[in-house]
Design an enzyme around this catalytic site. Structure first.
Site, PDB file in Angstrom:
ATOM      1  N   CYS A 107       0.883  -1.191   0.000  1.00  0.00           N
ATOM      2  CA  CYS A 107       0.000   0.000   0.000  1.00  0.00           C
ATOM      3  C   CYS A 107       0.908   1.224   0.000  1.00  0.00           C
ATOM      4  O   CYS A 107       1.032   1.913   1.000  1.00  0.00           O
ATOM      5  CB  CYS A 107      -0.905   0.010   1.217  1.00  0.00           C
ATOM      6  SG  CYS A 107      -1.685  -1.548   1.605  1.00  0.00           S
ATOM      7  N   GLY A 125       1.278   4.291  -1.654  1.00  0.00           N
ATOM      8  CA  GLY A 125       1.062   5.721  -1.791  1.00  0.00           C
ATOM      9  C   GLY A 125       1.042   6.445  -0.447  1.00  0.00           C
ATOM     10  O   GLY A 125       0.579   5.873   0.545  1.00  0.00           O
ATOM     11  N   PRO A 126       1.579   7.664  -0.375  1.00  0.00           N
ATOM     12  CA  PRO A 126       2.166   8.454  -1.466  1.00  0.00           C
ATOM     13  C   PRO A 126       3.657   8.242  -1.689  1.00  0.00           C
ATOM     14  O   PRO A 126       4.259   8.900  -2.507  1.00  0.00           O
ATOM     15  CB  PRO A 126       1.909   9.891  -0.991  1.00  0.00           C
ATOM     16  CG  PRO A 126       1.963   9.802   0.494  1.00  0.00           C
ATOM     17  CD  PRO A 126       1.375   8.472   0.853  1.00  0.00           C
ATOM     18  N   GLY A 127       4.291   7.300  -0.939  1.00  0.00           N
ATOM     19  CA  GLY A 127       5.647   6.914  -1.290  1.00  0.00           C
ATOM     20  C   GLY A 127       6.720   7.202  -0.279  1.00  0.00           C
ATOM     21  O   GLY A 127       7.892   6.886  -0.518  1.00  0.00           O
ATOM     22  N   GLY A 128       6.382   7.780   0.874  1.00  0.00           N
ATOM     23  CA  GLY A 128       7.414   8.111   1.854  1.00  0.00           C
ATOM     24  C   GLY A 128       8.138   6.886   2.386  1.00  0.00           C
ATOM     25  O   GLY A 128       9.376   6.835   2.418  1.00  0.00           O
ATOM     26  N   LYS A 129       7.382   5.882   2.817  1.00  0.00           N
ATOM     27  CA  LYS A 129       8.012   4.664   3.339  1.00  0.00           C
ATOM     28  C   LYS A 129       8.720   3.902   2.217  1.00  0.00           C
ATOM     29  O   LYS A 129       9.791   3.330   2.421  1.00  0.00           O
ATOM     30  CB  LYS A 129       6.963   3.782   4.018  1.00  0.00           C
ATOM     31  CG  LYS A 129       6.381   4.381   5.296  1.00  0.00           C
ATOM     32  CD  LYS A 129       5.413   3.413   5.953  1.00  0.00           C
ATOM     33  CE  LYS A 129       4.790   4.006   7.207  1.00  0.00           C
ATOM     34  NZ  LYS A 129       3.867   5.122   6.902  1.00  0.00           N
ATOM     35  N   ASP A 137      -4.553  -3.291  -7.561  1.00  0.00           N
ATOM     36  CA  ASP A 137      -5.323  -3.458  -6.334  1.00  0.00           C
ATOM     37  C   ASP A 137      -4.515  -4.312  -5.371  1.00  0.00           C
ATOM     38  O   ASP A 137      -4.183  -5.464  -5.672  1.00  0.00           O
ATOM     39  CB  ASP A 137      -6.650  -4.130  -6.683  1.00  0.00           C
ATOM     40  CG  ASP A 137      -7.565  -4.311  -5.486  1.00  0.00           C
ATOM     41  OD1 ASP A 137      -7.097  -4.178  -4.342  1.00  0.00           O
ATOM     42  OD2 ASP A 137      -8.758  -4.594  -5.710  1.00  0.00           O
ATOM     43  N   ASP A 190       1.111  -1.151   5.009  1.00  0.00           N
ATOM     44  CA  ASP A 190       0.804   0.118   5.688  1.00  0.00           C
ATOM     45  C   ASP A 190      -0.607   0.504   5.253  1.00  0.00           C
ATOM     46  O   ASP A 190      -0.803   1.279   4.332  1.00  0.00           O
ATOM     47  CB  ASP A 190       1.839   1.171   5.295  1.00  0.00           C
ATOM     48  CG  ASP A 190       1.681   2.450   6.091  1.00  0.00           C
ATOM     49  OD1 ASP A 190       1.319   2.369   7.272  1.00  0.00           O
ATOM     50  OD2 ASP A 190       1.886   3.540   5.514  1.00  0.00           O
ATOM     51  N   CYS A 225      -1.781   4.328  10.734  1.00  0.00           N
ATOM     52  CA  CYS A 225      -1.622   5.609  11.438  1.00  0.00           C
ATOM     53  C   CYS A 225      -2.881   5.880  12.253  1.00  0.00           C
ATOM     54  O   CYS A 225      -3.401   6.998  12.296  1.00  0.00           O
ATOM     55  CB  CYS A 225      -1.322   6.755  10.468  1.00  0.00           C
ATOM     56  SG  CYS A 225      -2.530   6.972   9.153  1.00  0.00           S
TER      57      CYS A 225
END
Length: 537
Positions: free
Chosen positions: A356, A358-362, A405, A421, A474
């Site tokens: 999962c 998006g948005p790509g930080g991890k 998906d 995540d 989160c």
């Protein structure tokens, strides 16, 4: 009681509902897309796009042409002098109410358009975020002091009153300045006929100290009172209390009256405080020491890649503009790092997955570590525009972005490490979106937990024997955390939960389970959750 305090009926203001909330329901919640990170929310916090709920009456209770859909901030020549900081603030409130915009995304844009900086920008930020964060409290006080129900007020008038009441009760702005600027701002936006009404409401409120308003309108139930005093809907305070009280013997308790967790008020207060700026150094590009030297930031307490910046705009630093560093909550950094640290059984074949992404930080942090370790990361994202954001973030890293998906991606099983995540309610990051607490609805959690379980089940199917999964959210809500982990782990005999604390850089006081529950008041991070699962050979 202090003079000047009266309700519409002329007596003591009525006790508000157990959950202080805006007076009208928002638009129906939108379904969280699978494989992404958008949260299910209910729409704008206050009123319909047309403003008033009723018809007829004074201008203060009618929708007016003062709300042009494309309005930004008011130009200085638009009418009587009102400082630009307040003009920007009321426009952000309007945008959030009318369009369901995110205040933390809209405000920087409006500050830039208005060319505000320094103390003016700081003041605009304070009154904007404060008004959004205390919206439920302000609405209840306005309702008590007004001869017209909040639900019938024109949306723009309510925006102005919320901004004014926050200044009166929660800042050091002089009473006369808060009243005068609110009246002039309302007249400028909604017409001169509303100024008498706005003036009367503001003056009634100004005659009574904030502590008296809060004490008088607070519910008697201990949990509802804690929610009210810290500016939270009751269901969110109950969610926090349950998470703080949960233990292995009873993972889903309902706190009894008078027996709330000792640190519940501290947790709720921290959730209402403005978060600091957390930076992350990209592994292989920049060290923590170099990041601190370049930005003047302090080393993070836990993350070996993190740094704390007291103030300022991170985009002003070359290292951030060049992608060598980024803004990322320390909790997110620790989760991404932990995925790469948990031992797997047998050789690590270097097949890693962010299911999962998006948005790509991890994904960017994991991708940087993967480059050093000689591994590759597949990053799955359902929404094409978010997948493109990930590609830009992970450029030059050994990361392949797949638009698919996450519950049924076109991937071959056999991954060594998988991060789930999962999309969640976002209750652990409310301090970053001050209006979100009044927008989110508890009813969305059931649909989210269904999606979260489907994503975790998908990860189990893609994991090789001996490989590891980190499931994270989160949100501290136990339905989204322990509830999901226990349900999935309990349905697979070959899935075991490992003690996660060993992989979180010495973090303590993370709850009574094998998983890790972070909290702003304990760790300075968002209220993030992480559990480590291993598939036995």
């Amino acid at each position: 009681m202090s003079g000047g305090f009266r309700s519409r009926a002329g007596g003591t203001p009525p006790t508000p509902p157990t959950t202080p909330a805006p007076s009208a329901a928002g638009r129906p919640g939108r379904r969280t897309h699978r494989g992404g990170r958008e949260n299910a929310t209910a729409g704008p916090a206050a009123h319909s796009r047309r403003g008033a709920a009723g018809s007829g009456g004074a201008a203060a209770t009618r929708g007016r042409a003062g709300n042009p859909k494309n309005r930004r901030f008011l130009a200085p020549a638009d009418g009587p002098a009102v400082d630009m900081a307040r003009r920007v603030a009321v426009d952000v409130l309007w945008k959030v109410r009318e369009d369901g915009a995110f205040g933390n995304l809209v405000l920087p844009q409006f500050l830039s358009e208005a060319q505000l900086s320094g103390r003016d920008a700081a003041f605009a930020t304070e009154i904007t975020y404060g008004s959004l964060r205390t919206m439920g409290i302000c609405d209840a006080i306005i309702d008590a002091a007004s001869d017209r129900p909040v639900g019938r007020l024109d949306g723009v008038v309510l925006d102005c009153l919320r901004l004014g009441v926050y200044q009166l009760l929660f800042t050091k702005v002089e009473s006369h300045a808060a009243v005068d600027t609110t009246v002039r701002l309302a007249g400028l936006l909604a017409g001169g006929r509303v100024t008498g009404f706005v003036n009367a409401v503001m003056r009634r409120i100004s005659r009574t100290p904030a502590s008296v308003w809060l004490d008088t309108l607070a519910p008697s139930d201990p949990l509802a009172r804690a929610a009210w005093m810290t500016g939270h809907p009751g269901w969110i305070a109950e969610s926090f209390a349950a998470a703080l009280a949960a233990g292995p013997e009873d993972p889903r308790p309902r706190p009894a009256d008078g027996k709330l967790p000792a640190d519940l008020n501290e947790a709720l207060a921290a959730d209402s405080s403005r978060p600091g700026i957390h930076l992350v150094a990209r592994p292989g590009e920049l060290t923590q020491e170099e990041l601190c030297a370049l930005t003047g930031a302090a080393p993070a307490r836990f993350s070996p890649y993190g740094a704390y910046l007291d103030s300022g705009n991170p985009a002003d630093f070359d290292c951030v503009r060049q992608g060598l560093a980024a803004v990322q909550d320390e909790g997110s950094q620790l989760i991404a790092r932990a995925l790469t640290e948990v031992p797997v059984d047998g050789p690590d074949g270097g097949r890693w997955l962010d299911l999962c992404a998006g948005p790509g930080g991890k994904a960017a942090l994991i991708g940087g570590i993967a480059a050093i370790a000689g591994a590759r990361l597949d990053a799955v994202e359902l929404a094409p525009h978010r997948a493109e954001l990930i590609r830009k973030t992970v450029r030059d890293m050994p990361v392949t972005v797949i638009t698919a998906d996450g519950t049924n991606p076109p991937l071959e099983p056999g991954y060594d490490r998988i991060l789930v995540d999962a999309p969640c309610s976002g209750l652990g990051a409310l301090r970053r979106r001050p209006e979100a607490r009044w927008v989110k609805r508890e009813s969305a959690i059931a649909e989210l937990t269904e999606l979260q379980q489907a994503l975790l089940e998908s990860a189990v199917g893609l994991l090789r024997p001996g490989g590891v999964i980190i499931y994270s959210t989160c949100s501290p809500d136990i339905r989204e955390t322990r509830g999901v982990v226990d349900a999935v782990a309990g349905s697979h005999d070959n899935l075991v939960e490992l003690p996660a604390g060993s992989y979180f850089c010495g973090m303590r006081d993370t709850g009574g389970f094998a998983s890790v529950q972070m909290w702003p008041h304990r760790h300075g991070t968002d209220a993030m959750f992480a559990a480590v699962l291993k598939k036995t050979i």
